[in-house]
Scaffold this active site. Structure first.
Site, short mmCIF file in Angstrom:
data_model
loop_
_atom_site.label_atom_id
_atom_site.label_comp_id
_atom_site.label_asym_id
_atom_site.label_seq_id
_atom_site.Cartn_x
_atom_site.Cartn_y
_atom_site.Cartn_z
N LYS A 51 0.83 -1.21 0.00
CA LYS A 51 0.00 0.00 0.00
C LYS A 51 0.87 1.26 0.00
O LYS A 51 0.61 2.21 -0.75
CB LYS A 51 -0.94 0.00 1.22
N GLN A 95 -5.08 -1.51 9.56
CA GLN A 95 -4.81 -2.82 8.96
C GLN A 95 -5.33 -3.94 9.88
O GLN A 95 -5.01 -3.98 11.06
CB GLN A 95 -3.29 -2.97 8.74
N ASP A 118 -11.47 2.74 3.49
CA ASP A 118 -11.78 1.32 3.25
C ASP A 118 -13.27 1.05 3.48
O ASP A 118 -13.68 -0.11 3.58
CB ASP A 118 -10.92 0.40 4.12
#
Ligand code: NAP
Length: 285
Positions: A51, A95, A118
């Site tokens: 990422k 994460q 996200d």
């Protein structure tokens, strides 16, 4: 059978983002993604590295916030709150998975929805379900972009999604519904799964079980999207679909690796740019 080449599509999307970002930066825009990594999960280390690298490649600012494995809820909560307030940070992701004992749900609830690139907060999920502009979870968004790229007709088609996680299955089902598919969601308690799957024009699989979907579960000519990232009996990366058996039967299929996976990172970068535009009242393309 045509291969759906996510790797190629993702590269084109990233090139487009690079251009759009350069033009925004020329007008003074400051776009940055923060990734919070708690602990030392080896798979997460790889995902996070990818990422950050993707940000660098398109010229987007990035910040990795590393917290130790034994971090308390308050430690992670403070990091999220600081990023919520930070004007240099456009979007953030926490994460997953988190070390045992930390509530993913409660921590996700602390992320400012405007920075939720996200699409995991209740607010963004609610926006998706009510058909409003929203920041959508990256993997399901990537799947839809692949279907669009290959101009696969969706309206009126029967779509079966196997897997109902908040991260993949549920938002993917909603996105397919928004595209006017007739959607069935399957899970571990579904009866006659093979029969339901055989009814699919579009079959999406996100369960985390290597080569689970076999040719007898697939309709002739179906479009097969394999979200799974698993290891086979020899430790080789594979998907939830038995590619060798199924690929002869379907019209389109995503390979693993090189299918859905690369789209996830591309969508994260794109969502960060989208978040910047939404935060600053800039019209989306
Ligand atoms: P998850 O949270 O573990 O959810 C798995 C889902 O599959 C659950 O809804 C579960 O049903 C269902 N399931 C499990 N076994 C089943 C069975 N035998 N029959 C029918 N349904 C079954 O997993 P996830 O996060 O959605 O991830 C799924 C897969 O996608 C994993 O391989 C993951 O690594 C991969 N993934 C890939 C990307 C990417 O970028 N390519 C991103 C995210 C995830 P219940 O709800 O009934 O338990």
């Amino acid at each position: 059978m045509q291969l759906i080449e996510g790797k190629v599509v993702a590269a084109a999307i990233r090139a487009n983002i690079k251009e759009r970002l350069a033009s925004l930066k020329a007008q003074g825009a400051n776009v940055g993604l923060a990734v919070i990594l708690v602990g030392n999960d080896p798979a997460s280390e790889v995902y996070v590295r990818n990422k950050i690298k993707a940000c660098e490649e398109v010229g987007m600012n990035s910040r990795l916030v590393r917290l130790p494995e034994d971090s308390s809820f308050d430690d992670v909560a403070s990091a999220i709150r600081a990023l919520n307030e930070d004007p240099d940070i456009t979007g953030m992701i926490l994460q997953l998975p988190l070390p045992a004992g930390l509530s993913e749900e409660k921590l996700i609830d602390l992320i400012s929805p405007e920075k939720d690139v996200d699409g995991c907060t209740v607010v963004q999920k609610g926006r998706l379900w009510t058909g409003r502009d929203s920041l959508v979870a990256c993997t399901p968004l990537g799947v839809i972009r692949l279907l669009e790229h290959y101009e696969i007709p969706l309206a009126g088609k029967s779509a079966v999604v196997i897997g109902r996680s908040n991260l993949v299955g549920k938002p993917l089902a909603q996105l397919l519904l928004n595209k006017n598919c007739t959607v069935t969601i399957c899970h571990s308690r579904t009866r006659n799964l093979a029969e339901v799957a055989r009814g699919a024009d579009i079959l999406c699989v996100a369960i985390g079980k290597a080569k689970f979907v076999t040719a007898d579960m697939v309709k002739e000519g179906a479009v097969v999207i394999d979200v799974g990232m698993d290891r086979d009996e020899n430790g080789k990366l594979c998907g939830d679909v038995d590619f060798a058996g199924v690929s002869d039967k379907c019209s389109y299929i995503t390979p693993v690796p090189g299918g859905v996976g690369p789209m996830t990172v591309a969508m994260l970068i794109e969502n960060t740019l989208t978040a910047y535009c939404l935060q600053n009242g800039i019209k989306l393309d």
